[in-house]
Write an enzyme that holds these catalytic residues in place. Structure first.
Site, PDB file in Angstrom:
ATOM      1  N   HIS A 191     -14.200  18.424   4.508  1.00  0.00           N
ATOM      2  CA  HIS A 191     -15.037  17.531   5.114  1.00  0.00           C
ATOM      3  C   HIS A 191     -17.137  18.176   5.686  1.00  0.00           C
ATOM      4  CE1 HIS A 191     -14.339  19.192   9.570  1.00  0.00           C
ATOM      5  NE2 HIS A 191     -13.447  20.229   8.615  1.00  0.00           N
ATOM      6  N   CYS A 212     -20.895  13.509   7.628  1.00  0.00           N
ATOM      7  CA  CYS A 212     -19.573  13.058   6.760  1.00  0.00           C
ATOM      8  C   CYS A 212     -19.232  11.845   6.466  1.00  0.00           C
ATOM      9  CB  CYS A 212     -18.720  13.066   8.425  1.00  0.00           C
ATOM     10  SG  CYS A 212     -18.479  11.722   9.264  1.00  0.00           S
ATOM     11  N   HIS A 241     -15.433  10.049  12.585  1.00  0.00           N
ATOM     12  CA  HIS A 241     -15.511  11.652  11.802  1.00  0.00           C
ATOM     13  C   HIS A 241     -14.468  11.033  10.788  1.00  0.00           C
ATOM     14  CE1 HIS A 241     -16.373  15.486  10.693  1.00  0.00           C
ATOM     15  NE2 HIS A 241     -15.222  15.573  10.345  1.00  0.00           N
TER      16      HIS A 241
END
Length: 342
Positions: A317, A257, A305
């Site tokens: 993402h 990520c 994240h």
């Protein structure tokens, strides 16, 4: 008469048997500790499996970010160590040259001998010649003193550089150890998730993965207008759609990520730090209602994240292992904050 009976074969000695039993128990304990409930997991419902898999994958992502941070520190420590070693080598060469020059100076003095100034004046047939020689000797002495002082300074600086190199080496080893630990954690968590998924039927597994993916409506839409460097970052993220999640990767073939957001902004000419924990402090913090294309959007309480905002309440993402880079809604995950890179 000696017995000719064949001795009995023992399959295991008592100590070997105990060791085997201990290993078996240790292995069973490891599985139980890793998976939480051991045999009870065979009776988990698909919903419980999904919850447990989500937990393991979230733990794996947290460990991935810690791994990224440790690896980044190791890379920087290694670069600094290499630079210090090069500097130490250059300083050693200069120090050796200065020592050689000082040694040659001392050898020349020894060979020429020294005579007391008063005696030199007495033996000289010309006072003017004596004064000229005395002036030359004084200048030579000054040069020798300066050379001695220079050698001392270089020795002290070389010791300092070597000490800094030793500190960097210790930091490098500590970071490497931490990275290896976090890597093992990632592998253990992902392996635990895979073991749970393997217990499901194909149909159950497909339903679980579909539930994890969530609602993909609008994934093929276009981004909201962006300008300048933010537009270049968004364009890069769009070009990465469909590429695999690879933990620890920063592209171009795969990403985790924070690796995706770092690569996207790097393409726009902005250097972001490596981890979610550091990227959230890059640039200016913005609230959820202030989001603009190109902003970094962070999720979960541990800020583990991150995605790149593209407008219309959506991000691009790299979700998790097994799920490629994709578009998702900001509302799909717990919002933790956002930052706008400078």
């Amino acid at each position: 008469m000696a017995s000719h009976r064949k001795p009995k074969q023992r399959s295991l000695t008592s100590s070997t048997a105990r060791a085997a039993a201990l290993l078996a128990l240790t292995g069973a304990a490891s599985v139980t500790l890793l998976d939480g409930t051991g045999h009870a997991e065979n009776r988990l419902t698909p919903a419980q499996v999904k919850a447990r898999v989500d937990q393991y994958q979230r733990q794996a992502e947290e460990a991935t970010e810690r791994y990224n941070g440790a690896k980044d520190k190791a890379d920087k420590a290694r670069a600094a160590l290499d630079a210090l070693r090069d500097q130490a080598a250059r300083r050693t060469t200069r120090l050796n040259a200065a020592r050689n020059a000082l040694g040659a100076f001392a050898t020349a003095q020894y060979r020429s001998g020294t005579i007391a100034p008063a005696l030199q004046l007495a033996l000289s047939s010309s006072p003017g010649q004596y004064l000229q020689r005395a002036s030359l000797a004084e200048r030579a002495g000054n040069r020798q003193a300066a050379l001695i002082a220079s050698v001392g300074r270089q020795e002290r600086k070389l010791r300092q550089v070597r000490g800094e190199a030793a500190d960097r080496l210790a930091a490098l080893r500590a970071s490497q150890t931490a990275a290896a630990h976090h890597k093992r954690t990632v592998q253990e968590r992902l392996a635990a998730a895979d073991r749970l998924l393997d217990r499901l039927t194909l149909e159950q597994r497909q339903r679980l993965l579909a539930a994890q993916d969530g609602d993909k409506a609008g994934a093929d839409g276009t981004a909201s207008p962006a300008e300048g460097r933010a537009a270049r970052a968004v364009s890069y993220a769009y070009a990465a759609l469909g590429k695999p999640y690879v933990w620890g990767a920063t592209g171009p073939r795969g990403y985790d990520c924070s690796g995706l957001t770092q690569a996207a902004w790097r393409a726009a000419g902005v250097a972001l730090p490596r981890t979610t924990y550091t990227q959230i402090n890059a640039g200016r913090r913005v609230t959820r209602d202030q989001l603009a294309p190109g902003d970094l959007v962070f999720f979960y309480s541990g800020v583990s994240h991150v995605g790149l905002y593209i407008g219309d309440g959506r991000i691009i993402h790299a979700p998790r292992p097994g799920a490629p880079v994709r578009v998702a809604s900001v509302a799909d995950m717990p919002f933790a904050g956002a930052a706008r890179p400078a």
